[in-house]
Scaffold this motif. Structure first.
Motif, PDB file in Angstrom:
ATOM      1  N   LYS A 111      36.368   9.822  46.342  1.00 34.14           N
ATOM      2  CA  LYS A 111      35.106  10.548  46.473  1.00 34.14           C
ATOM      3  C   LYS A 111      35.392  11.978  46.905  1.00 34.14           C
ATOM      4  O   LYS A 111      36.271  12.227  47.727  1.00 34.14           O
ATOM      5  CB  LYS A 111      34.187   9.856  47.482  1.00 34.14           C
ATOM      6  N   ILE A 112      34.622  12.899  46.363  1.00 33.50           N
ATOM      7  CA  ILE A 112      34.860  14.316  46.625  1.00 33.50           C
ATOM      8  C   ILE A 112      33.532  15.001  46.916  1.00 33.50           C
ATOM      9  O   ILE A 112      32.504  14.644  46.339  1.00 33.50           O
ATOM     10  CB  ILE A 112      35.587  14.963  45.410  1.00 33.50           C
ATOM     11  N   PRO A 113      33.503  15.953  47.850  1.00 36.32           N
ATOM     12  CA  PRO A 113      32.250  16.645  48.171  1.00 36.32           C
ATOM     13  C   PRO A 113      31.618  17.295  46.939  1.00 36.32           C
ATOM     14  O   PRO A 113      32.320  17.705  46.006  1.00 36.32           O
ATOM     15  CB  PRO A 113      32.681  17.705  49.186  1.00 36.32           C
ATOM     16  N   MET A 114      30.295  17.395  46.954  1.00 36.30           N
ATOM     17  CA  MET A 114      29.564  18.024  45.853  1.00 36.30           C
ATOM     18  C   MET A 114      29.213  19.460  46.207  1.00 36.30           C
ATOM     19  O   MET A 114      28.865  19.765  47.362  1.00 36.30           O
ATOM     20  CB  MET A 114      28.273  17.240  45.548  1.00 36.30           C
TER      21      MET A 114
ATOM     22  N   GLY B 178      27.213  30.606  35.606  1.00 37.87           N
ATOM     23  CA  GLY B 178      28.471  30.109  35.067  1.00 37.87           C
ATOM     24  C   GLY B 178      29.589  30.113  36.087  1.00 37.87           C
ATOM     25  O   GLY B 178      30.642  30.710  35.871  1.00 37.87           O
ATOM     26  N   TYR B 179      29.348  29.441  37.216  1.00 38.95           N
ATOM     27  CA  TYR B 179      30.327  29.394  38.301  1.00 38.95           C
ATOM     28  C   TYR B 179      31.029  28.042  38.347  1.00 38.95           C
ATOM     29  O   TYR B 179      31.403  27.571  39.422  1.00 38.95           O
ATOM     30  CB  TYR B 179      29.625  29.641  39.638  1.00 38.95           C
ATOM     31  N   CYS B 180      31.229  27.413  37.188  1.00 39.88           N
ATOM     32  CA  CYS B 180      31.857  26.094  37.213  1.00 39.88           C
ATOM     33  C   CYS B 180      33.254  26.154  37.839  1.00 39.88           C
ATOM     34  O   CYS B 180      33.635  25.260  38.590  1.00 39.88           O
ATOM     35  CB  CYS B 180      31.910  25.477  35.820  1.00 39.88           C
ATOM     36  N   PHE B 181      33.994  27.222  37.552  1.00 42.61           N
ATOM     37  CA  PHE B 181      35.360  27.318  38.105  1.00 42.61           C
ATOM     38  C   PHE B 181      35.332  27.524  39.623  1.00 42.61           C
ATOM     39  O   PHE B 181      35.959  26.751  40.362  1.00 42.61           O
ATOM     40  CB  PHE B 181      36.139  28.437  37.407  1.00 42.61           C
ATOM     41  N   PRO B 182      34.637  28.545  40.145  1.00 43.60           N
ATOM     42  CA  PRO B 182      34.606  28.707  41.607  1.00 43.60           C
ATOM     43  C   PRO B 182      34.015  27.491  42.328  1.00 43.60           C
ATOM     44  O   PRO B 182      34.514  27.105  43.392  1.00 43.60           O
ATOM     45  CB  PRO B 182      33.717  29.950  41.806  1.00 43.60           C
ATOM     46  N   ALA B 183      32.957  26.886  41.766  1.00 51.60           N
ATOM     47  CA  ALA B 183      32.330  25.729  42.417  1.00 51.60           C
ATOM     48  C   ALA B 183      33.272  24.531  42.434  1.00 51.60           C
ATOM     49  O   ALA B 183      33.364  23.800  43.427  1.00 51.60           O
ATOM     50  CB  ALA B 183      31.023  25.368  41.717  1.00 51.60           C
ATOM     51  N   THR B 184      33.989  24.310  41.326  1.00 49.80           N
ATOM     52  CA  THR B 184      34.945  23.206  41.258  1.00 49.80           C
ATOM     53  C   THR B 184      36.074  23.400  42.264  1.00 49.80           C
ATOM     54  O   THR B 184      36.477  22.452  42.962  1.00 49.80           O
ATOM     55  CB  THR B 184      35.516  23.086  39.837  1.00 49.80           C
TER      56      THR B 184
ATOM     57  N   SER C  47      33.383  14.224  37.256  1.00 50.62           N
ATOM     58  CA  SER C  47      32.269  14.737  38.054  1.00 50.62           C
ATOM     59  C   SER C  47      32.111  16.235  37.794  1.00 50.62           C
ATOM     60  O   SER C  47      33.069  16.997  37.872  1.00 50.62           O
ATOM     61  CB  SER C  47      32.525  14.491  39.550  1.00 50.62           C
ATOM     62  N   ASP C  48      30.873  16.649  37.479  1.00 51.48           N
ATOM     63  CA  ASP C  48      30.547  18.065  37.292  1.00 51.48           C
ATOM     64  C   ASP C  48      29.962  18.645  38.569  1.00 51.48           C
ATOM     65  O   ASP C  48      29.432  17.917  39.415  1.00 51.48           O
ATOM     66  CB  ASP C  48      29.541  18.237  36.154  1.00 51.48           C
ATOM     67  N   SER C  49      30.024  19.973  38.706  1.00 51.58           N
ATOM     68  CA  SER C  49      29.515  20.651  39.909  1.00 51.58           C
ATOM     69  C   SER C  49      28.074  21.113  39.695  1.00 51.58           C
ATOM     70  O   SER C  49      27.747  22.295  39.817  1.00 51.58           O
ATOM     71  CB  SER C  49      30.425  21.838  40.259  1.00 51.58           C
TER      72      SER C  49
END
Length: 397
Positions: free
Chosen positions: A211-214, A221-227, A363-365
């Motif tokens: 499990k990983i924090p959300m 388009g911040y998928c990279f920084p959020a991930t 899992s997506d951010s």
């Protein structure tokens, strides 16, 4: 930052006599009931949410709970976009208001002089609001070692207010308890491999998952920084949010990050935090070994419409079948048909696998529960993978 410093150097006035600010007076100036009748640091996130009339999403990171909500509100005379709270033992330790980030504000646009003017206007409004109540601020550095941002800092009887401004990047107001701010530097924390191994969960269906924090990237388009923020939180590395990461990675206005721009700052961070950055092609046995070691991975891929329909439909079907029946379905499953479009480039997280069905858990951010997982056939994942496909943070010891 130079423009901002020049502007506000003109605004410094002689120090006023320190006085305790009444919470009601401060709330009135801010434009919202952030503070209750007692110290904010004796409050719960739920109490703040009730006063503000907002609904938080929550996630757990190490010993802390993190609550966040996207908002549209005028606070301190500026446009606020997000409120984020960290708490420990059900009590707030910090509150952050994001007023501006290039991802939300510049989506689909090129940077213009009017955007810079808007940033300076909002930053000045926040500065003036806080300066009305507190002494002249001091200029300091806020954030993790190696990722520090210049900030204007005011102090009250039990709180520290920090205004962070980076031209063309973000405006953030951090409010921390003095006790929290005086804690040992989080940069001394090191990732420990044995601690991660404890996070591995295996169920009766032989699904192996960590499990990983959300973190909710929002509409930008911040998928990279959020991930990356999620992966860092999982490792126990806090205080480096997606806005600071977007600055580090040279993420474009509105979003969009190149791996080549992110690797060097990530490797530098890894040297201080005790992890090594690796990039490899997608390989089932290698990703399974990482999951067994408690190490989720960033997955660089193409999020095509056909892939998204595929993962959503089959995950819903999977929930209603026992493992034997589902294993038979997987064996008969048709190959994903999709056309790769580079405009659909995306990064999410692979956090699990099933060896019997040869599936990976993804899992997506995009917010929601940290338990929201999609199950994808490895062959489908391989089809939409970029090269390299996996971004891995491996503990050094």
């Amino acid at each position: 930052m130079k423009t901002f410093l020049f502007i506000f150097s003109m605004l410094f006035i002689t120090s006023s006599i320190f006085c305790q600010v009444d919470n009601n007076t401060l709330n009135k100036s801010i434009g919202a009931r952030i503070f209750g009748n007692t110290s904010l640091w004796e409050d719960s996130p739920q109490a703040v949410a009730k006063r503000l009339g907002i609904k938080f999403e929550s996630t757990k990171a190490k010993d802390d709970e993190i609550y966040s909500a996207y908002v549209k509100a005028k606070l301190c005379g500026a446009d606020a976009r997000e409120i984020k709270i960290e708490s420990k033992d059900k009590k707030i330790t910090s509150l952050k208001i994001v007023f501006f980030n290039k991802g939300d504000f510049a989506t689909g646009k090129k940077w213009t002089s009017s955007m810079s003017a808007k940033m300076r206007k909002d930053a000045k409004a926040i500065y003036d609001t806080l300066s009305t109540h507190f002494n002249k601020p001091k200029i300091t550095n806020a954030g993790e070692a190696g990722i520090k941002t210049k900030a204007y800092q005011w102090s009250s009887n039990d709180s520290i207010f920090q205004l962070l401004y980076e031209e063309k990047e973000f405006i953030i107001l951090n409010i921390e308890s003095k006790n929290s701010a005086n804690d040992d530097d989080k940069s001394s924390d090191k990732v420990r491999k044995k601690e991660l191994e404890k996070n591995v969960e295996k169920n009766d269906n032989n699904d192996v998952v960590v499990k990983i924090p959300m973190v909710n990237q929002g509409g930008k388009g911040y998928c990279f920084p959020a991930t990356i923020e999620r992966l860092l939180l999982y490792l126990g590395i806090e205080g480096i949010d997606m806005h600071k990461l977007a600055d580090m990675f040279k993420t474009g206005a509105g979003g969009g990050t190149y791996l080549s721009d992110a690797l060097t700052p990530l490797e530098k961070l890894g040297r201080t935090k005790g992890f090594k950055v690796e990039t490899i092609g997608i390989d089932f046995s290698k990703l399974a070994k990482n999951i067994d070691d408690g190490i989720p991975m960033g997955w660089l891929m193409f999020s095509t419409p056909e892939y998204n329909t595929h993962k959503t439909t089959r995950t819903a079907q999977r929930e209603n079948k026992d493992i034997k029946e589902w294993k038979k379905s997987c064996a008969k499953e048709k190959k994903l048909k999709t056309k790769i479009n580079r405009k659909t480039a995306h990064i999410c997280i692979i956090l699990g696998y099933n060896k019997e069905t040869k599936e990976v858990a993804v899992s997506d951010s995009w917010g929601g529960s940290e338990d929201t997982i999609f199950w994808v056939p490895f062959n489908s994942a391989k089809m939409v993978s970029q090269s390299p496909a996996l971004l891995i943070f491996k503990p050094k010891n």
